[in-house]
Design a protein around this motif. Structure first.
Motif, PDB file in Angstrom:
ATOM      1  N   GLU A  92      65.076  -9.896 -30.046  1.00 42.75           N
ATOM      2  CA  GLU A  92      65.022 -10.194 -31.481  1.00 42.75           C
ATOM      3  C   GLU A  92      65.606  -9.070 -32.335  1.00 42.75           C
ATOM      4  O   GLU A  92      65.631  -9.155 -33.557  1.00 42.75           O
ATOM      5  CB  GLU A  92      63.565 -10.446 -31.903  1.00 42.75           C
ATOM      6  CG  GLU A  92      62.895 -11.594 -31.170  1.00 42.75           C
ATOM      7  CD  GLU A  92      63.611 -12.924 -31.386  1.00 42.75           C
ATOM      8  OE1 GLU A  92      64.131 -13.130 -32.505  1.00 42.75           O
ATOM      9  OE2 GLU A  92      63.648 -13.735 -30.458  1.00 42.75           O
ATOM     10  N   SER A  93      66.051  -8.010 -31.689  1.00 46.65           N
ATOM     11  CA  SER A  93      66.596  -6.874 -32.422  1.00 46.65           C
ATOM     12  C   SER A  93      67.854  -7.279 -33.197  1.00 46.65           C
ATOM     13  O   SER A  93      68.672  -8.066 -32.713  1.00 46.65           O
ATOM     14  CB  SER A  93      66.947  -5.738 -31.452  1.00 46.65           C
ATOM     15  OG  SER A  93      67.684  -4.736 -32.111  1.00 46.65           O
ATOM     16  N   HIS A  99      62.087  -1.658 -32.217  1.00 48.95           N
ATOM     17  CA  HIS A  99      62.882  -2.348 -31.202  1.00 48.95           C
ATOM     18  C   HIS A  99      63.469  -1.354 -30.205  1.00 48.95           C
ATOM     19  O   HIS A  99      63.515  -1.616 -29.001  1.00 48.95           O
ATOM     20  CB  HIS A  99      64.012  -3.155 -31.855  1.00 48.95           C
ATOM     21  CG  HIS A  99      63.558  -4.484 -32.383  1.00 48.95           C
ATOM     22  ND1 HIS A  99      63.626  -4.818 -33.714  1.00 48.95           N
ATOM     23  CD2 HIS A  99      63.032  -5.566 -31.762  1.00 48.95           C
ATOM     24  CE1 HIS A  99      63.157  -6.043 -33.890  1.00 48.95           C
ATOM     25  NE2 HIS A  99      62.790  -6.513 -32.726  1.00 48.95           N
ATOM     26  N   SER A 141      61.589  -9.489 -23.918  1.00 52.99           N
ATOM     27  CA  SER A 141      61.485 -10.698 -24.743  1.00 52.99           C
ATOM     28  C   SER A 141      61.326 -10.340 -26.219  1.00 52.99           C
ATOM     29  O   SER A 141      61.694 -11.132 -27.101  1.00 52.99           O
ATOM     30  CB  SER A 141      60.293 -11.552 -24.287  1.00 52.99           C
ATOM     31  OG  SER A 141      60.485 -12.014 -22.958  1.00 52.99           O
ATOM     32  N   LYS A 142      60.785  -9.152 -26.484  1.00 57.47           N
ATOM     33  CA  LYS A 142      60.675  -8.681 -27.860  1.00 57.47           C
ATOM     34  C   LYS A 142      62.002  -8.114 -28.361  1.00 57.47           C
ATOM     35  O   LYS A 142      62.405  -8.339 -29.514  1.00 57.47           O
ATOM     36  CB  LYS A 142      59.592  -7.601 -27.971  1.00 57.47           C
ATOM     37  CG  LYS A 142      58.156  -8.104 -27.835  1.00 57.47           C
ATOM     38  CD  LYS A 142      57.179  -6.939 -27.949  1.00 57.47           C
ATOM     39  CE  LYS A 142      55.742  -7.421 -27.930  1.00 57.47           C
ATOM     40  NZ  LYS A 142      55.381  -8.152 -29.171  1.00 57.47           N
ATOM     41  N   THR A 143      62.703  -7.377 -27.491  1.00 60.09           N
ATOM     42  CA  THR A 143      63.914  -6.677 -27.944  1.00 60.09           C
ATOM     43  C   THR A 143      65.109  -7.612 -28.123  1.00 60.09           C
ATOM     44  O   THR A 143      66.096  -7.224 -28.750  1.00 60.09           O
ATOM     45  CB  THR A 143      64.289  -5.540 -26.976  1.00 60.09           C
ATOM     46  OG1 THR A 143      64.482  -6.075 -25.654  1.00 60.09           O
ATOM     47  CG2 THR A 143      63.195  -4.490 -26.941  1.00 60.09           C
ATOM     48  N   LYS A 194      70.421  -6.543 -27.954  1.00 61.71           N
ATOM     49  CA  LYS A 194      70.323  -7.939 -27.494  1.00 61.71           C
ATOM     50  C   LYS A 194      71.016  -8.122 -26.142  1.00 61.71           C
ATOM     51  O   LYS A 194      70.463  -8.716 -25.215  1.00 61.71           O
ATOM     52  CB  LYS A 194      70.981  -8.879 -28.502  1.00 61.71           C
ATOM     53  CG  LYS A 194      70.177  -9.202 -29.742  1.00 61.71           C
ATOM     54  CD  LYS A 194      70.970 -10.144 -30.624  1.00 61.71           C
ATOM     55  CE  LYS A 194      70.186 -10.556 -31.864  1.00 61.71           C
ATOM     56  NZ  LYS A 194      69.100 -11.500 -31.545  1.00 61.71           N
TER      57      LYS A 194
END
Length: 355
Positions: A287-288, A259, A283-285, A294
């Motif tokens: 979810e960290s 992340h 969009s992936k991070t 976030k």
């Protein structure tokens, strides 16, 4: 009858003294054995220390016991929440002439206070440790003193002082001939130069660290690749920046580290106005598990949608950003999003250097 009872009492008293002396002698032997074990088997050393009854120790042996227990807790990465143990050692050894034991005691007093976030007190102890260690042949202790001082100065944004300490740490790591320690000192130097805004110098020291690091140490190597990529982004050399971050990702980091790597990659694309790619990685991070990550990710997503003209979506991301920002302030009152990530990575390396 009275003589018989007196005789029995004398026997019991003598037996008690013998047992007491035997226990004390055994405890002293255990303490000496523990000192040898701490370097190679800190877990066994800690178990042995826990078997010692401090009540049977003399004042001097108890002070040494408190120092060794503190050292054992540190080497086993057990959180320290009180300075009660190390304070006993400081108070006792402070008046003694043995500079070696004083240097070690003050170092661990500094480490304990750093763990407890007593920054000013930690610095004072580390500086005293450096004074007593000066001229000694214990290069490892001197390396650790200056390394931890550099880390403290770095976290306090005192980058010139951090550089001075890091370079001292590197000097002792060379005297030790320990390549891992050299790498940690070089990385800390790179971080300090970055803090000063001297990104080119930072890249130079990252490169030196990468050249020295055994390629088998993929975890540290990935961190170095990612951070040097971040520095190339700072000087707007985006192609090199992406190359290094991709190298980091190719080393299969843990999900938590991944992340962080995605954050840097997203920042690079954002800085180079490649908003579609930046959007993909932000969009992936989001979810960290790290709330700081976030918050920053939602803020950047909002900015990207605003640049695209999608104001409704931008406002939605802004609302999420504000909600998560409030959560962070409730928990830590911290707004230093990217720097917190940097300090987190730095702290992991400090712990890995092993006190």
């Amino acid at each position: 009858m009275k003589n018989f009872i007196l005789h029995i009492n004398l026997i019991l008293l003598f037996a008690g003294i013998v047992v007491s002396c035997s226990n004390e002698q055994q405890s002293i032997l255990d303490i000496k054995h523990t000192e040898k074990l701490l370097e190679t088997r800190p877990d066994s050393a800690l178990k042995l220390l826990k078997q010692i009854d401090p009540k049977v120790l003399s004042t001097s042996e108890y002070a040494r016991y408190c120092l060794l227990m503190t050292e054992a807790l540190g080497k086993n990465q057990i959180p320290i929440t009180s300075d009660s143990l190390i304070s006993v050692a400081v108070e006792y050894f402070n008046d003694k002439s043995d500079k070696d034991i004083k240097a070690k005691t003050y170092f661990y007093a500094g480490w304990v206070n750093q763990e407890m976030q007593n920054t000013k007190q930690a610095m004072e102890y580390f500086l005293k440790a450096a004074d007593f260690a000066e001229g000694d042949k214990d290069y490892k202790l001197q390396y650790l003193i200056y390394f931890y001082l550099g880390d403290l100065y770095f976290q306090e944004n005192l980058y010139d002082s951090a550089l001075k300490m890091n370079k001292q740490a590197f000097k002792f790591s060379k005297l030790l001939g320990n390549k891992n320690y050299m790498v940690y000192a070089l990385r800390s130097t790179a971080l300090a130069y970055s803090g000063k805004g001297q990104k080119d110098s930072s890249i130079v020291y990252y490169s030196k660290a990468i050249d020295l690091l055994p390629k088998s140490d993929s975890v540290t190597l990935a961190t170095l690749y990612n951070e040097i990529g971040d520095r190339y982004n700072d000087i707007k050399k985006f192609k090199q920046a992406i190359q290094y971050v991709d190298k980091a990702i190719s080393l299969n980091p843990s999900s938590e580290e991944l992340h962080y790597f995605y954050v840097v990659k997203a920042h690079i694309y954002y800085s180079s106005a490649q908003y579609d790619s930046a959007y993909y990685y932000y969009s992936k991070t989001v979810e960290s598990p790290n709330l700081n990550t976030k918050v920053d990710s939602y803020l950047k997503l909002s900015n990207i949608e605003r640049k695209r003209g999608n104001l409704k979506k931008a406002f939605e991301y802004t609302d999420i950003f504000l909600h998560n920002k409030d959560l962070i302030e409730e928990q830590s009152h911290s707004e230093m999003i990217i720097k917190m990530q940097n300090i987190y990575q730095h702290k992991k390396t400090v712990e890995k250097s092993s006190i």
